[in-house]
Design an enzyme around this catalytic site. Structure first.
Site, PDB file in Angstrom:
ATOM      1  N   ASP A  70       0.825  -1.204   0.000  1.00 40.58           N
ATOM      2  CA  ASP A  70       0.000   0.000   0.000  1.00 40.58           C
ATOM      3  C   ASP A  70       0.867   1.265   0.000  1.00 40.58           C
ATOM      4  O   ASP A  70       1.856   1.339   0.743  1.00 40.58           O
ATOM      5  CB  ASP A  70      -0.869  -0.035   1.266  1.00 40.58           C
ATOM      6  CG  ASP A  70      -1.966   0.997   1.285  1.00 40.58           C
ATOM      7  OD1 ASP A  70      -2.845   0.920   0.417  1.00 40.58           O
ATOM      8  OD2 ASP A  70      -1.952   1.871   2.174  1.00 40.58           O
TER       9      ASP A  70
ATOM     10  N   GLU B   5      14.658 -15.297   0.577  1.00 35.06           N
ATOM     11  CA  GLU B   5      15.001 -16.375   1.511  1.00 35.06           C
ATOM     12  C   GLU B   5      13.998 -17.526   1.409  1.00 35.06           C
ATOM     13  O   GLU B   5      14.229 -18.609   1.935  1.00 35.06           O
ATOM     14  CB  GLU B   5      14.956 -15.858   2.967  1.00 35.06           C
ATOM     15  CG  GLU B   5      16.048 -14.878   3.324  1.00 35.06           C
ATOM     16  CD  GLU B   5      15.738 -14.155   4.637  1.00 35.06           C
ATOM     17  OE1 GLU B   5      14.904 -14.659   5.438  1.00 35.06           O
ATOM     18  OE2 GLU B   5      16.307 -13.074   4.841  1.00 35.06           O
TER      19      GLU B   5
HETATM   20  C1  NOJ Z   1      -4.451   2.874  -0.872  1.00 29.55           C
HETATM   21  C2  NOJ Z   1      -5.567   1.931  -0.606  1.00 29.55           C
HETATM   22  O1  NOJ Z   1      -5.839   1.210  -1.771  1.00 29.55           O
HETATM   23  C3  NOJ Z   1      -6.729   2.762  -0.141  1.00 29.55           C
HETATM   24  O2  NOJ Z   1      -7.909   2.035  -0.100  1.00 29.55           O
HETATM   25  C4  NOJ Z   1      -6.369   3.351   1.181  1.00 29.55           C
HETATM   26  O3  NOJ Z   1      -7.398   4.225   1.604  1.00 29.55           O
HETATM   27  C5  NOJ Z   1      -5.072   4.146   1.104  1.00 29.55           C
HETATM   28  N1  NOJ Z   1      -4.058   3.468   0.362  1.00 29.55           N
HETATM   29  C6  NOJ Z   1      -4.533   4.411   2.482  1.00 29.55           C
HETATM   30  O4  NOJ Z   1      -4.067   3.219   3.047  1.00 29.55           O
END
Ligand code: NOJ
Ligand code: CA
Length: 609
Positions: free
Chosen positions: A242, A315
């Site tokens: 993310d 790993e």
């Molecule tokens: C990207 C994620 O896909 C989204 O849903 C989220 O709100 C933001 N990152 C923050 O984590």
């Protein structure tokens, strides 16, 4: 329509009777084939499960892990290679689980670790790999670390895990800098110190309940390497990372007048209105502050983190992989995340935001291969996910490249029929491209966005933090319809789904599509099977000469298959004898001894070449 119509302009007229020569004349190779895929992820079709909206096993109206396990047959029948599960970890759910309170446990809302193990075993038994979501840029404010940071004084090692700073002004009452949260409002929140006085501020690029970690702190780095190991030891096949472009911030946290939007990139005007005009093929300029690269994004320091993670994954056996969620342009800049010693894939959002335009699609496809081939990474393809308006609704809108950020009931509503026709055509084009493709749950059903959700059921923090100016992302997260005639369309055994489903979902339910020739589900299924059988994921790509500059048609050759997408308004007449392997919608073939086929507008065909 009959075969007596004149030859449409989009067809190279003198080639219509040449027995298919036009389908074999391809120009320069845009992307060289890779032969047999070296690692499974290079050509994989990966299906995103958004757990709270996939299937509810226990009847509380929220999807859960046992619900996914119970529906593995659906995924096996569809023929996907892997699933990516959006977060199911312990979380107060302020951002639907992208606010993690404990990275090593399953939230009771979704089940238990034992449920996860069962899902993993069930998927693996069917030959389906499992990727989990890693949220390293920020934790939840309920994470033990953040609670410790709040309970200790400024300057403590506990605070040093996050981005705490003193405020500006004599009394420290102004934010440390002018950054805006991606969800709206300032990116800083002031805390009350343990002694009761107004205190420091902490940075949150997203909601105030999602404090950003300080990735220059070695303790943060080692903790996340251990989190990776925790899930790798359990047997996961990879991680979707993310906000992969956000973990390192520019030294000194300089002011920046832009406003980054997660999807549309950024504008450098203070009003925060996105220009959305970043050229995906633009040469790398190496600067920050251009495009969507403010001082909080795409800093060079992030790459060191991924090099370390690459080593952790190495790993383990089985070609585990990392996929970057990084809203970075141009593509040459994004490709830096997938250099040979970093991540393995990055979502291609330039493709997602391109819209329905033949020339623009050719440009972005070429630029994608150019950038990724340079570093030896597979290009990915993605049209929908849990953050954007579903592609049938985007493509049914007046401007398909806009409105990725949610639709209000009061907005002009998309044309559902047109959108579905185009979406199926876009998906068949995507699935005909070499590389790895990502599907978002429900797109195999042709599911549209819920574009008329009442505002009072919305849950996305992006809606609230913008004071309701943005609709937010709830419309793509509506629980899936499994059975047309069941309450909640079979989402769960009982209970109201956590977001209301539109009545139109009855038409899209899985049970009315299974086994029905030409249904969206059966079309995706056939596409995935053919893609595999023909080795399209590892193929070489060349544009067909006849349509290389066409404003209406994207036509390419991949292995022994021609993929032809008609984005124009007139039908395309195929050469006599062309063998249609698959089409996204009805095509018209005359009944002569030497039949000729017309591909209607907004339709993609796969042909034997
Ligand atoms: C990207 C994620 O896909 C989204 O849903 C989220 O709100 C933001 N990152 C923050 O984590
Ligand atoms: Ca449930």
């Amino acid at each position: 329509m009959t075969s007596t119509q004149s030859v449409p302009a989009a067809t190279p007229a003198d080639d219509t009777a040449d027995g298919g020569g036009v389908l074999r004349r391809a120009g320069a190779v845009v992307h060289a084939g890779s032969g047999a895929a070296r690692q499974w992820w290079r050509d994989a079709v990966i299906y995103q499960v958004y757990p709270r909206s996939f299937a509810d096993a226990n009847g509380d109206g929220i999807g859960d892990i046992p619900g996914v396990t119970a529906r593995l047959d659906h995924l096996e029948t569809l023929g996907v290679d892997a699933v990516w599960l959006s977060p199911f970890y312990r979380s107060p759910q302020n951002d639907a689980g992208y606010d993690v309170a404990d990275y090593r446990d399953v939230d009771p809302l979704f089940g238990t670790l034992a449920d996860f193990d069962e899902l993993l075993a069930g998927a693996h038994a069917r030959g389906i790999r499992v990727i989990v979501d890693l949220v390293p840029n920020h934790t939840s404010d309920q994470h033990a670390w953040f609670q410790e940071a709040l309970a200790t004084a400024p300057g403590s090692p506990e605070r040093a895990r996050y981005m705490f700073r003193d405020g500006r002004g004599a009394d420290g009452s102004q934010e440390p800098n002018n950054w805006q949260s991606i969800f709206g409002g300032p990116a800083w929140t002031r805390v009350t110190e343990p002694d009761g006085t107004p205190g420091q501020w902490y940075l949150h690029l997203f909601d105030s309940t999602q404090p950003d970690l300080d990735w220059t702190n070695p303790e943060v780095r080692s903790e996340f390497e251990n989190v990776l190991r925790f899930w790798l030891d359990r047997g996961v096949d990879g991680f979707r990372v993310d906000v992969a472009h956000g973990m390192i911030k520019a030294e000194g946290l300089p002011d920046w007048d832009g406003h980054v939007e997660m999807v549309a990139g950024s504008a450098d005007d203070a009003a925060g209105e996105s220009t959305g005009d970043v050229d995906p093929g633009a040469p790398e300029d190496g600067s920050t502050g251009a495009g969507n690269q403010g001082p909080m994004f795409d800093q060079d320091g992030v790459h060191e983190i991924y090099r370390a993670w690459h080593q952790v994954l190495a790993e383990y056996d089985g070609d585990r992989c990392l996929v970057a969620e990084a809203w970075v342009e141009p593509l040459s800049r994004l490709a830096r995340y997938v250099r040979p010693d970093e991540m393995h894939q990055a979502f291609n959002f330039s493709f997602l935001t391109t819209g329905w335009d033949a020339a623009a699609l050719r440009t972005v496809i070429e630029a994608s291969y150019r950038a990724n081939d340079e570093v030896g990474a597979p290009t990915t393809w993605v049209l929908s996910n849990h953050d954007v308006v579903r592609h049938p609704s985007r493509l049914g809108s007046a401007d398909p490249s806009l409105k990725v950020n949610g639709v209000f009931a009061t907005d002009p509503q998309p044309d559902e029929e047109l959108g579905l026709r185009r979406a199926r055509a876009a998906s068949l084009l995507m699935l005909g491209l070499p590389g790895s493709a990502y599907l978002f749950q429900g797109e195999e059903l042709g599911l549209p966005e819920h574009t008329s959700l009442p505002n009072d059921v919305r849950q996305d923090p992006g809606h609230f933090r913008t004071g309701g100016a943005e609709a937010g992302r709830d419309g793509c997260r509506v629980p899936l319809p499994w059975a047309a005639d069941a309450p909640g369309f079979g989402f769960g055994p009982a209970g109201e789904p956590w977001l209301p489903q539109p009545a139109s979902f009855a038409r899209y339910a899985a049970d009315v599509q299974y086994g029905v020739p030409g249904s969206t589900f059966e079309t995706y299924r056939a596409a995935l099977a053919l893609r595999k059988a023909e080795g399209l994921g590892q193929g070489a790509l060349a544009w067909l000469d006849a349509w290389a500059d066409s404003p209406d048609v994207v036509a390419l050759r991949n292995q022994d298959v021609v993929v032809l997408a008609n984005l124009g308004t007139e039908p395309v007449l195929l050469p006599r004898g062309a063998e249609v392997l698959l089409s996204s919608g009805p095509v018209l073939t005359d009944r002569s001894a030497d039949p000729q086929t017309r591909v209607p507008a907004d339709t993609t065909v796969w042909l034997r070449a």
